[in-house]
Design a protein around this motif. Structure first.
Motif, PDB file in Angstrom:
ATOM      1  N   MET A 168       0.797  -1.258   0.169  1.00 25.63           N
ATOM      2  CA  MET A 168       0.014   0.072   0.108  1.00 25.63           C
ATOM      3  C   MET A 168       1.000   1.369   0.056  1.00 25.63           C
ATOM      4  SD  MET A 168      -3.126   1.164   0.143  1.00 25.63           S
ATOM      5  CE  MET A 168      -4.082   2.372   0.430  1.00 25.63           C
ATOM      6  N   ARG A 169       1.902   1.261   0.748  1.00 22.17           N
ATOM      7  CA  ARG A 169       2.966   2.317   0.973  1.00 22.17           C
ATOM      8  C   ARG A 169       3.599   2.735  -0.460  1.00 22.17           C
ATOM      9  NH1 ARG A 169       5.533   3.719   6.430  1.00 22.17           N
ATOM     10  NH2 ARG A 169       6.217   5.800   5.702  1.00 22.17           N
ATOM     11  N   ALA A 170       3.847   1.604  -1.026  1.00 21.79           N
ATOM     12  CA  ALA A 170       4.525   1.566  -2.233  1.00 21.79           C
ATOM     13  C   ALA A 170       3.743   2.281  -3.461  1.00 21.79           C
ATOM     14  CB  ALA A 170       5.096   0.254  -2.843  1.00 21.79           C
ATOM     15  N   ILE A 171       2.424   2.154  -3.295  1.00 17.98           N
ATOM     16  CA  ILE A 171       1.319   2.484  -4.331  1.00 17.98           C
ATOM     17  C   ILE A 171       1.179   4.113  -4.209  1.00 17.98           C
ATOM     18  CG2 ILE A 171      -0.922   2.454  -5.004  1.00 17.98           C
ATOM     19  CD1 ILE A 171      -0.967  -0.395  -4.356  1.00 17.98           C
ATOM     20  N   LEU A 172       1.121   4.495  -2.787  1.00 13.87           N
ATOM     21  CA  LEU A 172       0.857   5.815  -2.359  1.00 13.87           C
ATOM     22  C   LEU A 172       2.198   6.490  -2.942  1.00 13.87           C
ATOM     23  CD1 LEU A 172      -0.341   5.836   1.054  1.00 13.87           C
ATOM     24  CD2 LEU A 172      -1.797   6.478  -0.826  1.00 13.87           C
ATOM     25  N   PHE A 173       3.435   6.115  -2.801  1.00 18.38           N
ATOM     26  CA  PHE A 173       4.764   6.870  -3.059  1.00 18.38           C
ATOM     27  C   PHE A 173       4.822   6.999  -4.720  1.00 18.38           C
ATOM     28  CE2 PHE A 173       6.268   6.085   1.168  1.00 18.38           C
ATOM     29  CZ  PHE A 173       6.491   7.290   1.370  1.00 18.38           C
ATOM     30  N   ALA A 174       4.403   5.738  -5.371  1.00 25.95           N
ATOM     31  CA  ALA A 174       4.351   5.564  -6.808  1.00 25.95           C
ATOM     32  C   ALA A 174       3.340   6.660  -7.473  1.00 25.95           C
ATOM     33  CB  ALA A 174       4.087   4.137  -7.313  1.00 25.95           C
ATOM     34  N   ASN A 175       2.450   6.853  -6.733  1.00 25.87           N
ATOM     35  CA  ASN A 175       1.346   7.937  -7.277  1.00 25.87           C
ATOM     36  C   ASN A 175       1.137   9.129  -6.444  1.00 25.87           C
ATOM     37  OD1 ASN A 175       0.611   5.921  -9.395  1.00 25.87           O
ATOM     38  ND2 ASN A 175      -0.567   4.749  -7.724  1.00 25.87           N
ATOM     39  N   ALA A 176       2.389   9.660  -5.827  1.00 21.58           N
ATOM     40  CA  ALA A 176       2.110  10.626  -5.033  1.00 21.58           C
ATOM     41  C   ALA A 176       1.721  11.952  -5.713  1.00 21.58           C
ATOM     42  CB  ALA A 176       3.369  10.936  -4.167  1.00 21.58           C
ATOM     43  N   GLU A 177       2.412  12.050  -6.821  1.00 22.45           N
ATOM     44  CA  GLU A 177       1.916  13.147  -7.737  1.00 22.45           C
ATOM     45  C   GLU A 177       0.589  13.444  -7.993  1.00 22.45           C
ATOM     46  OE1 GLU A 177       3.290  16.986  -8.810  1.00 22.45           O
ATOM     47  OE2 GLU A 177       4.667  15.219  -7.986  1.00 22.45           O
ATOM     48  N   LEU A 178       0.035  12.157  -8.452  1.00 27.95           N
ATOM     49  CA  LEU A 178      -1.465  12.380  -8.690  1.00 27.95           C
ATOM     50  C   LEU A 178      -2.186  12.236  -7.673  1.00 27.95           C
ATOM     51  CD1 LEU A 178      -3.673  11.376 -10.798  1.00 27.95           C
ATOM     52  CD2 LEU A 178      -3.399   9.104 -10.347  1.00 27.95           C
ATOM     53  N   ILE A 179      -1.824  11.743  -6.531  1.00 29.04           N
ATOM     54  CA  ILE A 179      -2.874  11.801  -5.228  1.00 29.04           C
ATOM     55  C   ILE A 179      -2.691  13.287  -4.790  1.00 29.04           C
ATOM     56  CG2 ILE A 179      -2.882  11.336  -2.816  1.00 29.04           C
ATOM     57  CD1 ILE A 179      -1.785   8.456  -3.725  1.00 29.04           C
ATOM     58  N   ILE A 180      -1.769  14.001  -4.900  1.00 30.68           N
ATOM     59  CA  ILE A 180      -1.310  15.493  -4.411  1.00 30.68           C
ATOM     60  C   ILE A 180      -2.463  16.218  -5.356  1.00 30.68           C
ATOM     61  CG2 ILE A 180       0.301  17.441  -4.357  1.00 30.68           C
ATOM     62  CD1 ILE A 180       2.279  15.321  -3.371  1.00 30.68           C
ATOM     63  N   THR A 181      -2.192  16.077  -6.651  1.00 28.48           N
ATOM     64  CA  THR A 181      -2.822  16.917  -7.531  1.00 28.48           C
ATOM     65  C   THR A 181      -4.716  16.537  -7.389  1.00 28.48           C
ATOM     66  OG1 THR A 181      -1.032  16.695  -9.329  1.00 28.48           O
ATOM     67  CG2 THR A 181      -3.455  17.129 -10.196  1.00 28.48           C
ATOM     68  N   ILE A 182      -5.111  15.489  -7.059  1.00 28.19           N
ATOM     69  CA  ILE A 182      -6.235  15.312  -6.718  1.00 28.19           C
ATOM     70  C   ILE A 182      -6.759  15.687  -5.502  1.00 28.19           C
ATOM     71  CG2 ILE A 182      -8.232  13.504  -6.165  1.00 28.19           C
ATOM     72  CD1 ILE A 182      -6.479  11.708  -8.220  1.00 28.19           C
ATOM     73  N   VAL A 183      -5.951  15.989  -4.459  1.00 33.09           N
ATOM     74  CA  VAL A 183      -6.363  16.640  -3.223  1.00 33.09           C
ATOM     75  C   VAL A 183      -6.408  18.098  -3.697  1.00 33.09           C
ATOM     76  CG1 VAL A 183      -5.337  17.305  -1.116  1.00 33.09           C
ATOM     77  CG2 VAL A 183      -5.483  14.909  -1.675  1.00 33.09           C
ATOM     78  N   LYS A 184      -5.342  18.484  -4.327  1.00 31.91           N
ATOM     79  CA  LYS A 184      -5.471  20.184  -4.605  1.00 31.91           C
ATOM     80  C   LYS A 184      -6.769  20.460  -5.356  1.00 31.91           C
ATOM     81  CE  LYS A 184      -1.155  20.366  -6.193  1.00 31.91           C
ATOM     82  NZ  LYS A 184       0.051  20.829  -6.930  1.00 31.91           N
ATOM     83  N   ILE A 185      -7.235  19.901  -6.132  1.00 30.17           N
ATOM     84  CA  ILE A 185      -8.398  19.899  -7.004  1.00 30.17           C
ATOM     85  C   ILE A 185      -9.859  19.839  -6.269  1.00 30.17           C
ATOM     86  CG2 ILE A 185     -10.087  18.812  -8.677  1.00 30.17           C
ATOM     87  CD1 ILE A 185      -7.326  18.016 -10.190  1.00 30.17           C
ATOM     88  N   VAL A 186      -9.787  18.657  -5.306  1.00 29.62           N
ATOM     89  CA  VAL A 186     -10.841  18.595  -4.394  1.00 29.62           C
ATOM     90  C   VAL A 186     -10.880  19.928  -3.199  1.00 29.62           C
ATOM     91  CG1 VAL A 186     -11.728  17.299  -2.533  1.00 29.62           C
ATOM     92  CG2 VAL A 186     -11.130  16.169  -4.562  1.00 29.62           C
ATOM     93  N   LEU A 187      -9.808  20.336  -2.798  1.00 30.53           N
ATOM     94  CA  LEU A 187      -9.736  21.360  -2.004  1.00 30.53           C
ATOM     95  C   LEU A 187     -10.339  22.794  -2.758  1.00 30.53           C
ATOM     96  CD1 LEU A 187      -6.629  21.027   0.121  1.00 30.53           C
ATOM     97  CD2 LEU A 187      -8.800  21.347   1.076  1.00 30.53           C
ATOM     98  N   MET A 188      -9.772  22.958  -4.090  1.00 30.44           N
ATOM     99  CA  MET A 188      -9.908  24.208  -4.760  1.00 30.44           C
ATOM    100  C   MET A 188     -11.677  24.057  -5.097  1.00 30.44           C
ATOM    101  SD  MET A 188      -8.724  25.874  -8.234  1.00 30.44           S
ATOM    102  CE  MET A 188      -8.634  24.148  -9.264  1.00 30.44           C
ATOM    103  N   LEU A 189     -12.280  22.876  -5.317  1.00 32.43           N
ATOM    104  CA  LEU A 189     -13.661  22.950  -5.355  1.00 32.43           C
ATOM    105  C   LEU A 189     -14.402  23.231  -4.204  1.00 32.43           C
ATOM    106  CD1 LEU A 189     -14.159  19.613  -7.649  1.00 32.43           C
ATOM    107  CD2 LEU A 189     -15.351  21.836  -7.954  1.00 32.43           C
TER     108      LEU A 189
END
Length: 121
Positions: A1-22
């Motif tokens: 699970m941790r490896a998946i989070l680190f591999a997709n960290a940029e995508l997860i950070i972008t999605i969090v920023k989009i949700v916060l902006m919304l």
């Protein structure tokens, strides 16, 4: 699970920023609509009789009323296009906000994270 989070960290950070902006943009829009109603009511000398706390929850009440009222779709329309048009308008408006770089320096949390959604060049 941790490896998946680190591999997709940029995508997860972008999605969090989009949700916060919304959340921020839609909340500000709701309260600006509330303020506009109060201003127009004041200009027209229509004084409300609700409590102060109830007035601040008016945008939430309006949103709930819109969700639970009957279907506003006109008869004989293409439902896909009818629901896609506002979504497209919202997407284009938020995209214009997304490309604005907020701040010069990034946050440093193991990697550089900028506040804007668009990548820095």
């Amino acid at each position: 699970m941790r490896a998946i989070l680190f591999a997709n960290a940029e995508l997860i950070i972008t999605i969090v920023k989009i949700v916060l902006m919304l959340i921020i943009v839609l909340t500000v829009d709701a309260y600006l609509t509330w303020f506009e109603r109060k201003l127009v009511a004041h200009i027209q000398s229509r004084w409300g009789r609700t409590a102060w706390d109830a007035r601040l929850l008016q945008p939430l009440a309006d949103g709930l009323k819109f969700l639970f009222k009957e279907d506003p779709t006109p008869a004989g329309v293409d439902k896909f296009v009818y629901f896609l048009a506002p979504l497209l308008a919202l997407t284009l408006a938020l995209t214009s906000i997304a490309i604005i770089p907020f701040g010069r320096s990034p946050f440093a949390v193991g990697r550089e994270i900028y506040l804007g959604i668009a990548p820095r060049i």
